[in-house]
Design a protein around this motif. Structure first.
Motif, PDB file in Angstrom:
ATOM      1  N   ASN A   1      71.500  51.617  32.272  1.00 29.56           N
ATOM      2  CA  ASN A   1      71.772  50.272  31.751  1.00 29.56           C
ATOM      3  C   ASN A   1      72.688  49.501  32.692  1.00 29.56           C
ATOM      4  OD1 ASN A   1      70.224  50.473  29.438  1.00 29.56           O
ATOM      5  ND2 ASN A   1      71.929  51.028  28.115  1.00 29.56           N
TER       6      ASN A   1
ATOM      7  N   CYS B   1      63.688  54.060  28.173  1.00 29.28           N
ATOM      8  CA  CYS B   1      63.677  52.612  27.914  1.00 29.28           C
ATOM      9  C   CYS B   1      65.110  52.131  27.828  1.00 29.28           C
ATOM     10  CB  CYS B   1      62.926  52.313  26.620  1.00 29.28           C
ATOM     11  SG  CYS B   1      61.178  52.736  26.711  1.00 29.28           S
TER      12      CYS B   1
ATOM     13  N   GLY C   1      68.411  49.422  27.809  1.00 31.31           N
ATOM     14  CA  GLY C   1      68.778  48.268  26.997  1.00 31.31           C
ATOM     15  C   GLY C   1      69.598  47.291  27.824  1.00 31.31           C
ATOM     16  N   GLU C   2      70.715  46.878  27.271  1.00 31.20           N
ATOM     17  CA  GLU C   2      71.588  45.908  27.931  1.00 31.20           C
ATOM     18  C   GLU C   2      72.825  46.614  28.484  1.00 31.20           C
ATOM     19  OE1 GLU C   2      70.543  42.838  28.309  1.00 31.20           O
ATOM     20  OE2 GLU C   2      68.782  43.243  27.074  1.00 31.20           O
TER      21      GLU C   2
ATOM     22  N   ASP D   1      75.396  47.633  25.854  1.00 33.17           N
ATOM     23  CA  ASP D   1      74.968  48.497  24.755  1.00 33.17           C
ATOM     24  C   ASP D   1      75.702  49.826  24.785  1.00 33.17           C
ATOM     25  OD1 ASP D   1      73.170  46.602  23.934  1.00 33.17           O
ATOM     26  OD2 ASP D   1      71.390  47.633  24.676  1.00 33.17           O
TER      27      ASP D   1
ATOM     28  N   SER E   1      62.477  48.861  32.179  1.00 33.79           N
ATOM     29  CA  SER E   1      63.653  47.995  32.202  1.00 33.79           C
ATOM     30  C   SER E   1      63.586  46.821  31.236  1.00 33.79           C
ATOM     31  CB  SER E   1      63.881  47.463  33.627  1.00 33.79           C
ATOM     32  OG  SER E   1      62.763  46.719  34.047  1.00 33.79           O
ATOM     33  N   ASN E   2      62.442  46.584  30.646  1.00 31.56           N
ATOM     34  CA  ASN E   2      62.332  45.444  29.738  1.00 31.56           C
ATOM     35  C   ASN E   2      61.493  45.826  28.510  1.00 31.56           C
ATOM     36  OD1 ASN E   2      62.730  42.836  28.887  1.00 31.56           O
ATOM     37  ND2 ASN E   2      60.983  42.027  30.015  1.00 31.56           N
TER      38      ASN E   2
ATOM     39  N   LYS F   1      64.406  49.853  22.965  1.00 34.19           N
ATOM     40  CA  LYS F   1      65.588  49.806  23.833  1.00 34.19           C
ATOM     41  C   LYS F   1      66.504  50.994  23.556  1.00 34.19           C
ATOM     42  CE  LYS F   1      65.661  44.964  24.820  1.00 34.19           C
ATOM     43  NZ  LYS F   1      66.435  43.846  25.230  1.00 34.19           N
ATOM     44  N   ASN F   2      67.057  51.533  24.625  1.00 31.07           N
ATOM     45  CA  ASN F   2      67.972  52.674  24.551  1.00 31.07           C
ATOM     46  C   ASN F   2      67.348  53.880  23.860  1.00 31.07           C
ATOM     47  OD1 ASN F   2      70.209  51.517  25.939  1.00 31.07           O
ATOM     48  ND2 ASN F   2      70.531  50.233  24.141  1.00 31.07           N
TER      49      ASN F   2
END
Length: 184
Positions: A133, A116, A118-119, A122, A76-77, A83-84
């Motif tokens: 996400n 993994c 991201g936001e 995203d 999550s981080n 990310k993504n």
């Protein structure tokens, strides 16, 4: 030593008319670099899942009964470049001299998948990442998440699932509140 898995279960899936059994481990990880490469821990977990089958899935020299294992890590981080992303690690055959083919089922015994996220906002190419996400976002309310599950991902919202989403949102809010209290 003892390994404590976040979630560990077996799954039965039909393939070409016969049933196969899989052993699946799912891990949630907030720190992508906890002081060692996370992939090494994931591979260790897979190895332990394979070796722990002795005495339950097979005995003596019946190694043909070993079940394939999957370890799925939801990070999550992750750092920016991760990310993504979804990355799969597995065993593959590589002929160095000659050309022989071993049945894949005899060596492809473990798979690690790193998801993994991201936001919330995203845009990704993958619906699983989009779902995670937003589902794991601290920016959306439980009601927004329930609506998103039904409308965008066509997941029927049963009473139990409705409660699970609310519980998950309340749990993350409680953890956040405790963190704020510790700060002061």
């Amino acid at each position: 030593g003892t390994v404590v898995y976040d979630i560990r279960f077996t799954a039965v899936a039909p393939i070409s008319g016969e049933l196969i059994r899989l052993i699946v481990n799912i891990e949630a990880q907030n720190d992508y670099y906890p002081g060692y490469p996370l992939i090494k821990r994931a591979l260790y977990y897979c190895s332990r899942l394979i070796s722990s089958q002795y005495g339950t899935e097979f005995t003596e020299g019946h190694y043909e009964k070993i079940k394939k294992v999957y370890s799925i890590w939801i990070c999550s981080n992750p750092p920016g470049q991760r990310k993504n992303t979804i990355t799969r690690y597995r065993v593959a055959e590589d002929n160095l001299v000659g050309d022989v083919k071993e049945p894949k089922a005899n060596y492809d015994m473990l798979t690690v998948i790193m998801l993994c996220i991201g936001e919330t906002e995203d845009d990704t190419e993958d619906s699983a990442l989009d779902l995670l996400n937003r589902l794991l976002s601290d920016k959306l309310t439980a009601e927004q998440k329930r609506e998103m599950l039904e409308k965008e991902f066509h997941i029927k919202m049963t009473q139990r699932l409705y409660q699970e989403v609310s519980l998950m949102c309340n749990l993350s809010k409680g953890i956040e509140d405790k963190g704020i209290q510790k700060q002061f």
